[in-house]
Design a protein around this motif. Structure first.
Motif, short mmCIF file in Angstrom:
data_model
loop_
_atom_site.label_atom_id
_atom_site.label_comp_id
_atom_site.label_asym_id
_atom_site.label_seq_id
_atom_site.Cartn_x
_atom_site.Cartn_y
_atom_site.Cartn_z
N ALA A 13 0.81 -1.21 0.00
CA ALA A 13 0.00 0.00 0.00
C ALA A 13 0.85 1.26 0.00
O ALA A 13 0.38 2.33 -0.36
N SER A 14 2.11 1.12 0.43
CA SER A 14 2.96 2.30 0.48
C SER A 14 3.65 2.60 -0.84
O SER A 14 4.27 3.63 -1.00
N ILE A 15 3.58 1.65 -1.79
CA ILE A 15 4.22 1.87 -3.09
C ILE A 15 3.45 2.93 -3.86
O ILE A 15 2.24 2.82 -4.03
N PRO A 16 4.12 4.00 -4.33
CA PRO A 16 3.40 5.06 -5.05
C PRO A 16 2.87 4.56 -6.37
O PRO A 16 3.42 3.65 -6.98
N GLY A 22 -10.26 -14.22 -3.78
CA GLY A 22 -9.85 -13.39 -2.67
C GLY A 22 -11.01 -12.58 -2.13
O GLY A 22 -12.05 -12.45 -2.79
N PRO A 23 -10.83 -12.02 -0.93
CA PRO A 23 -11.91 -11.25 -0.30
C PRO A 23 -12.10 -9.88 -0.92
O PRO A 23 -13.09 -9.20 -0.65
N SER A 24 -11.15 -9.44 -1.74
CA SER A 24 -11.25 -8.15 -2.41
C SER A 24 -10.51 -8.26 -3.73
O SER A 24 -9.73 -9.20 -3.95
N ALA A 25 -10.75 -7.29 -4.61
CA ALA A 25 -10.03 -7.31 -5.89
C ALA A 25 -8.53 -7.22 -5.66
O ALA A 25 -7.75 -7.97 -6.26
N ALA A 26 -8.12 -6.33 -4.77
CA ALA A 26 -6.68 -6.17 -4.51
C ALA A 26 -6.09 -7.39 -3.82
O ALA A 26 -4.88 -7.63 -3.92
N GLY A 27 -6.91 -8.16 -3.14
CA GLY A 27 -6.42 -9.35 -2.45
C GLY A 27 -6.59 -10.63 -3.23
O GLY A 27 -6.27 -11.72 -2.72
N ASP A 28 -7.08 -10.54 -4.46
CA ASP A 28 -7.29 -11.71 -5.29
C ASP A 28 -5.98 -12.11 -5.97
O ASP A 28 -5.41 -11.32 -6.73
N THR A 30 -14.48 -2.37 -5.06
CA THR A 30 -15.01 -3.01 -3.85
C THR A 30 -15.77 -4.29 -4.15
O THR A 30 -15.90 -5.15 -3.27
N ARG A 31 -16.27 -4.44 -5.36
CA ARG A 31 -17.05 -5.62 -5.70
C ARG A 31 -16.13 -6.77 -6.10
O ARG A 31 -15.05 -6.56 -6.67
N VAL A 32 -16.55 -7.99 -5.79
CA VAL A 32 -15.78 -9.18 -6.13
C VAL A 32 -16.71 -10.20 -6.79
O VAL A 32 -17.93 -10.08 -6.74
N TYR A 33 -16.13 -11.22 -7.40
CA TYR A 33 -16.91 -12.31 -8.01
C TYR A 33 -17.08 -13.45 -7.00
O TYR A 33 -16.17 -13.73 -6.21
N SER A 34 -18.22 -14.11 -7.08
CA SER A 34 -18.45 -15.26 -6.19
C SER A 34 -17.44 -16.37 -6.45
O SER A 34 -17.10 -17.14 -5.55
N HIS A 35 -16.95 -16.46 -7.68
CA HIS A 35 -15.97 -17.48 -8.02
C HIS A 35 -14.55 -16.93 -8.02
O HIS A 35 -13.64 -17.53 -8.58
#
Length: 410
Positions: free
Chosen positions: A5-8, A274-280, A266-271
């Motif tokens: 998150a700190s990477i510009p 990850g719990p978020s787009a950034a965490g997928d 903020t939205r993700v796919y059921s399939h």
């Protein structure tokens, strides 16, 4: 805060060099309106003036001639940063900076100094070289001839006149009465010059790459460059690297936009995975590939820019023609290799960008499609297939990669 998150992102992720830092705020400001300018087809006359007033058009001019004398390595990184914000702006200066480079390397003379003084005074140089006429390959239909009154006049029509709409001076390729190629400098607003905004490509819409007509334009004798026996020149590599730096800049902003889009999603796919787009992990993998593609493009541009610096040092150091020819041939080959690295990586990245999100990524307000359109348009200037073949012939038969080429009727 996590490391990631700190990477510009975006413009803040640019290489922090003094030259980039100097222009960063202006580039950011000019880039903010780039998508809107494209949608409205608003030619960037005001933006060109801002860049001129900030000294951008003089950065490569030798110090002794009123410029800053920055190296090729510094300049092409700066140009990619401008392309990161608006690739149209970066490309339209192609002829301007190549004019500075070839003029600065020309033998010392009063005429050379006068031409460099044009740039020192803030004038922008445009291009009018390419034709779509019945002229054969290697010939030009644009003619420079002396009239009955003894005055030189220029007649002809040019296409793909990149930057001419914004130029104070247009550099024109023509043939004289002896059939010799000459370079002619004319004022963009001179009587008989008609610059037409009819470029109809689906990308790079604001580069001013339209038609320029010269109808009995009176030419000063001092504005004509008559090419005699010339030393080996890296001019071809230079103009190609301008295009590659533009595409590399597009690669940087593809990555910027991917990161920005995913972090805001903020939205993700059921399939999904990850719990978020950034965490997928799948999305992370795509962004990682975009990062590597941009890295490859930047590295290729930097390699050729370093070669241009070496070539410049050799020319200024009085290298013999044979030594210089070897340097230029190697540089032409490296430029061809760079084309085969930069173009496919950025074109692929500009498509893969859409894998980080769903249909919302196609929202016209985001204008993410402009990256592929712009990169594809620049890439179409010189088909990479020909460069791949030339490199193959170099390896198999030892035939040097051609530096200069032209188009025309076969």
């Amino acid at each position: 805060m996590t490391i990631e998150a700190s990477i510009p992102t975006g413009a803040a992720a640019a290489a922090s060099t003094p030259l980039v830092e100097r222009f960063r705020a202006l580039f950011d400001e000019l880039g903010a309106e780039a998508p809107r300018r494209e949608r409205e087809r608003r030619l960037p006359h005001a933006e060109v003036a801002r860049l001129r007033d900030a000294g951008f058009t003089r950065v490569t001019l030798p110090i002794e001639h009123g410029g800053e004398g920055v190296s090729h390595a510094e300049f092409f990184d700066l140009l990619a940063e401008l392309a990161r914000r608006d690739p149209n702006l970066a490309q339209l200066y192609r002829s301007h900076f190549s004019f500075v480079d070839r003029t600065a390397l020309a033998p010392p003379s009063a005429e050379r100094d006068a031409r460099l003084r044009l740039v020192a005074d803030g004038l922008v140089i445009g291009n009018a070289s390419h034709e779509r006429t019945a002229a054969k390959v290697g010939s030009l239909s644009t003619k420079l001839a002396r009239g009955a009154d003894g005055r030189l006049r220029l007649d002809g029509t040019k296409h793909y006149s990149t930057g001419a709409l914004f130029a104070d001076i247009v550099s024109v390729a023509a043939e004289d009465e002896d059939g010799q190629h000459v370079g002619v400098l004319v004022r963009g607003d001179a009587p008989g010059v008609d610059r037409i905004d009819d470029w109809n490509g689906f990308g790079q819409r604001l580069t001013g790459s339209g038609t320029t007509v010269f109808d009995a334009v009176e030419v000063d004798e001092r504005a004509v460059v008559r090419f005699g026996e010339r030393r080996p020149s890296h001019g071809s590599a230079y103009v190609q690297l301008v295009l590659l730096a533009v595409v590399a800049g597009i690669g940087r902003t593809v990555l910027d936009d991917a990161v920005r889009f995913v972090r805001a999603r903020t939205r993700v796919y059921s399939h999904g995975s990850g719990p978020s787009a950034a965490g997928d992990p799948i999305v992370q993998e795509v962004v990682g590939e975009l990062d590597a593609a941009s890295f490859a493009a930047d590295a290729a541009v930097a390699r050729v820019a370093a070669g241009l610096d070496a070539s410049t040092a050799a020319q200024l150091g009085g290298a013999a023609d044979e030594e210089l020819r070897t340097i230029v041939e190697r540089l032409d080959a490296e430029t061809a290799r760079a084309q085969l690295v930069v173009l496919p990586n950025v074109l692929d990245a500009s498509t893969k960008l859409f894998e980080v999100g769903g249909a919302s990524a196609t929202d016209a307000d985001l204008a993410l499609d402009r990256h592929w359109r712009n990169a594809r348009t620049v890439a179409s200037h010189n088909p990479a297939r020909y460069k791949a073949r030339a490199l193959g012939e170099l390896r198999l038969a030892g035939t040097p990669v051609a530096g200069w080429w032209s188009t025309g009727e076969g």
